[in-house]
Scaffold this motif. Structure first.
Motif, PDB file in Angstrom:
ATOM      1  N   SER A  90       0.832  -1.205   0.000  1.00 28.74           N
ATOM      2  CA  SER A  90       0.000   0.000   0.000  1.00 28.74           C
ATOM      3  C   SER A  90       0.866   1.254   0.000  1.00 28.74           C
ATOM      4  N   LEU A  91       1.923   1.242   0.814  1.00 26.89           N
ATOM      5  CA  LEU A  91       2.805   2.403   0.891  1.00 26.89           C
ATOM      6  C   LEU A  91       3.520   2.643  -0.433  1.00 26.89           C
ATOM      7  N   GLN A  92       3.889   1.572  -1.104  1.00 22.82           N
ATOM      8  CA  GLN A  92       4.547   1.717  -2.399  1.00 22.82           C
ATOM      9  C   GLN A  92       3.620   2.373  -3.411  1.00 22.82           C
ATOM     10  N   GLY A  93       2.339   1.985  -3.400  1.00 22.97           N
ATOM     11  CA  GLY A  93       1.379   2.604  -4.306  1.00 22.97           C
ATOM     12  C   GLY A  93       1.260   4.100  -4.070  1.00 22.97           C
ATOM     13  N   ARG A  94       1.312   4.508  -2.817  1.00 25.14           N
ATOM     14  CA  ARG A  94       1.233   5.945  -2.512  1.00 25.14           C
ATOM     15  C   ARG A  94       2.488   6.672  -2.982  1.00 25.14           C
ATOM     16  N   ARG A  95       3.648   6.060  -2.794  1.00 24.95           N
ATOM     17  CA  ARG A  95       4.886   6.690  -3.276  1.00 24.95           C
ATOM     18  C   ARG A  95       4.841   6.868  -4.781  1.00 24.95           C
ATOM     19  N   GLU A  96       4.405   5.833  -5.469  1.00 26.56           N
ATOM     20  CA  GLU A  96       4.364   5.910  -6.933  1.00 26.56           C
ATOM     21  C   GLU A  96       3.371   6.959  -7.402  1.00 26.56           C
ATOM     22  N   HIS A  97       2.225   7.059  -6.734  1.00 27.28           N
ATOM     23  CA  HIS A  97       1.243   8.083  -7.110  1.00 27.28           C
ATOM     24  C   HIS A  97       1.819   9.480  -6.884  1.00 27.28           C
ATOM     25  N   LEU A  98       2.499   9.661  -5.760  1.00 27.55           N
ATOM     26  CA  LEU A  98       3.099  10.959  -5.458  1.00 27.55           C
ATOM     27  C   LEU A  98       4.160  11.317  -6.490  1.00 27.55           C
ATOM     28  N   GLU A  99       5.007  10.371  -6.837  1.00 26.24           N
ATOM     29  CA  GLU A  99       6.048  10.633  -7.824  1.00 26.24           C
ATOM     30  C   GLU A  99       5.444  11.018  -9.170  1.00 26.24           C
ATOM     31  N   GLN A 100       4.413  10.288  -9.582  1.00 23.71           N
ATOM     32  CA  GLN A 100       3.776  10.593 -10.857  1.00 23.71           C
ATOM     33  C   GLN A 100       3.098  11.950 -10.816  1.00 23.71           C
ATOM     34  N   ASP A 157      -2.725  19.442  -3.123  1.00 19.51           N
ATOM     35  CA  ASP A 157      -2.750  18.416  -2.076  1.00 19.51           C
ATOM     36  C   ASP A 157      -3.717  17.290  -2.431  1.00 19.51           C
ATOM     37  N   PHE A 158      -4.862  17.635  -3.016  1.00 17.05           N
ATOM     38  CA  PHE A 158      -5.791  16.597  -3.467  1.00 17.05           C
ATOM     39  C   PHE A 158      -5.115  15.699  -4.492  1.00 17.05           C
ATOM     40  N   LEU A 159      -4.408  16.292  -5.442  1.00 18.51           N
ATOM     41  CA  LEU A 159      -3.800  15.531  -6.532  1.00 18.51           C
ATOM     42  C   LEU A 159      -2.627  14.678  -6.060  1.00 18.51           C
ATOM     43  N   LEU A 160      -1.707  15.287  -5.327  1.00 15.40           N
ATOM     44  CA  LEU A 160      -0.480  14.581  -4.966  1.00 15.40           C
ATOM     45  C   LEU A 160      -0.733  13.400  -4.038  1.00 15.40           C
ATOM     46  N   PHE A 161      -1.725  13.547  -3.149  1.00 13.93           N
ATOM     47  CA  PHE A 161      -1.937  12.511  -2.138  1.00 13.93           C
ATOM     48  C   PHE A 161      -3.189  11.670  -2.415  1.00 13.93           C
ATOM     49  N   ASN A 162      -3.691  11.781  -3.645  1.00 10.68           N
ATOM     50  CA  ASN A 162      -4.732  10.884  -4.146  1.00 10.68           C
ATOM     51  C   ASN A 162      -6.026  10.966  -3.340  1.00 10.68           C
ATOM     52  N   TYR A 163      -6.475  12.195  -3.103  1.00  8.05           N
ATOM     53  CA  TYR A 163      -7.788  12.403  -2.474  1.00  8.05           C
ATOM     54  C   TYR A 163      -8.780  12.840  -3.551  1.00  8.05           C
ATOM     55  N   SER A 164      -9.936  12.208  -3.562  1.00  6.83           N
ATOM     56  CA  SER A 164     -10.963  12.527  -4.547  1.00  6.83           C
ATOM     57  C   SER A 164     -11.633  13.848  -4.198  1.00  6.83           C
ATOM     58  N   VAL A 172       7.788   6.860   3.134  1.00  2.62           N
ATOM     59  CA  VAL A 172       6.487   6.428   3.652  1.00  2.62           C
ATOM     60  C   VAL A 172       5.539   7.615   3.635  1.00  2.62           C
ATOM     61  N   VAL A 173       4.412   7.443   2.971  1.00  4.86           N
ATOM     62  CA  VAL A 173       3.328   8.436   3.003  1.00  4.86           C
ATOM     63  C   VAL A 173       2.176   7.794   3.762  1.00  4.86           C
ATOM     64  N   GLY A 174       2.076   8.130   5.041  1.00  5.94           N
ATOM     65  CA  GLY A 174       0.988   7.610   5.856  1.00  5.94           C
ATOM     66  C   GLY A 174      -0.242   8.489   5.700  1.00  5.94           C
ATOM     67  N   LYS A 175      -1.392   7.931   6.040  1.00  6.59           N
ATOM     68  CA  LYS A 175      -2.642   8.690   5.936  1.00  6.59           C
ATOM     69  C   LYS A 175      -3.390   8.677   7.270  1.00  6.59           C
ATOM     70  N   TYR A 176      -4.025   9.781   7.554  1.00  5.85           N
ATOM     71  CA  TYR A 176      -4.811   9.905   8.779  1.00  5.85           C
ATOM     72  C   TYR A 176      -5.943   8.888   8.797  1.00  5.85           C
ATOM     73  N   GLU A 177      -6.453   8.590   7.614  1.00  5.00           N
ATOM     74  CA  GLU A 177      -7.560   7.644   7.503  1.00  5.00           C
ATOM     75  C   GLU A 177      -7.136   6.218   7.857  1.00  5.00           C
TER      76      GLU A 177
END
Length: 354
Positions: free
Chosen positions: A82-92, A339-346, A277-282
């Motif tokens: 899960s953490l890897q997916g967040r890193r990749e989304h942030l990089e993209q 912030d919505f875009l980089l951290f994948n919030y709808s 590591v990109v952790g989420k409050y959720e």
């Protein structure tokens, strides 16, 4: 204090040539002037380093090595996906939406807390469990002075000087830590974080400093015919008035946003600093546990559970936003769009931006 800004660093393997006189002049300038940090960290995988124990002859893997070498425990390996997916989304997201390279100064690194003992760097974001993370890091860095994070008063966790920040180090020391330490950040739905900040700073009677510092200004600027008491105390700012203040171009021209409502990408520079590591409050508890396991302290330390019964969630944010016109909703979304875009919030369903 004078500051000079040098040209961006040249590409690897390429050296800029300079006449001898120019080199002497540059050396003299660097000896007397504070130079901005010109560190730009590639968003490729960093180079891990071995962490050495205080006892001679013993060494163990650093958190960075544990993360990237794939030798985690089974439960940590599952979390890593899960953490890897967040890193990749942030990089993209950084590659797609950040148009120019920024130059960082030590002042930009004040939010990055350093734990040299465990090779950790944490960028704290207000209203995203940063009080508890500061408590945890005080335990980790205190050499036994603190044992239980929840025994540390919240106000003590925020005292400047209790924890070291990356801005306190020299440029070479900064770059060495950025290359070899595990860097982590925790983020949150931008509008839920914003409503949480408003509730905490403007609806609590004890936050008189915020009322005087920001509330009086907000009321003076946005409220027609305010009462003298409101102008004096600033204690009854409405959420629509707060939103008007945020989207008003004059606000950021006059001074930077307060950290409690500043955008995460402006506080932590995730397109310049590679966060492992990109952790989420959720998913705060499992993500925090993953960081503690990477640091090798999960057997002795547990991240504090949240005891709040009125936590700001999507339903509460929707309640506050129903009083905001579509015009201001759109302006506010544009303000926090990165912030919505980089951290994948709808985009929140409750927004009415048309």
């Amino acid at each position: 204090m004078n500051r000079v800004q040098a040209a961006p660093p040249a590409a690897p393997g390429f050296r800029m040539r300079m006449p001898g006189g120019g080199r002497l002049l540059l050396a003299a300038c660097l000896g007397s002037l504070l130079v901005l940090v010109l560190f730009f960290q590639s968003i490729t995988k960093p180079e891990p380093a071995v962490r050495t124990d205080p006892k001679p002859g013993k060494s163990r893997r650093s958190p960075l090595q544990t993360l990237y070498n794939g030798d985690q425990q089974p439960e940590l390996f599952a979390a890593q996906r899960s953490l890897q997916g967040r890193r990749e989304h942030l990089e993209q997201g950084c590659l797609s939406h950040k148009r120019k390279r920024q130059v960082l100064s030590p002042e930009d690194l004040k939010h990055l807390i350093v734990d040299d003992k465990h090779s950790l760097i944490y960028c704290y974001v207000p209203k995203v469990a940063c009080t508890n993370w500061k408590r945890v890091l005080m335990v980790l860095t205190s050499e036994g002075r603190y044992i239980n994070p929840l025994a540390i008063p919240a106000n003590e966790a925020h005292i400047a000087g209790n924890l070291r920040t990356l801005s306190e180090f020299t440029v070479p020391e900064i770059n060495r830590r950025l290359r070899s330490y595990l860097k982590f950040i925790f983020v949150r739905d931008p509008f839920e974080r914003l409503v949480s900040a408003y509730r905490n700073k403007f609806t609590r009677s004890y936050n008189t400093a915020f009322h005087k510092r920001y509330g009086t200004k907000i009321i003076r600027r946005n409220r027609p015919d305010p009462e003298p008491e409101a102008l004096e105390k600033g204690s009854d700012v409405s959420f629509p008035e707060f939103v008007q203040y945020l989207v008003d171009p004059r606000t950021q021209r006059e001074e930077p946003f307060n950290e409690h409502w500043e955008r995460v990408h402006s506080l932590c520079h995730p397109c310049l600093i590679h966060y492992d590591v990109v952790g989420k409050y959720e998913t705060l508890e499992p993500d925090s546990q993953a960081v503690l396991e990477l640091a090798g302290v999960d057997g002795t330390l547990q991240f504090p559970s949240s005891g709040k019964s009125t936590r700001t969630d999507g339903n509460m944010a929707a309640h506050f936003f129903k009083h905001i016109s579509p015009f201001y909703q759109k302006k506010l979304f544009n303000l926090y769009r990165m912030d919505f875009l980089l951290f994948n919030y709808s985009t929140p369903e409750y927004l009415r931006t048309r």
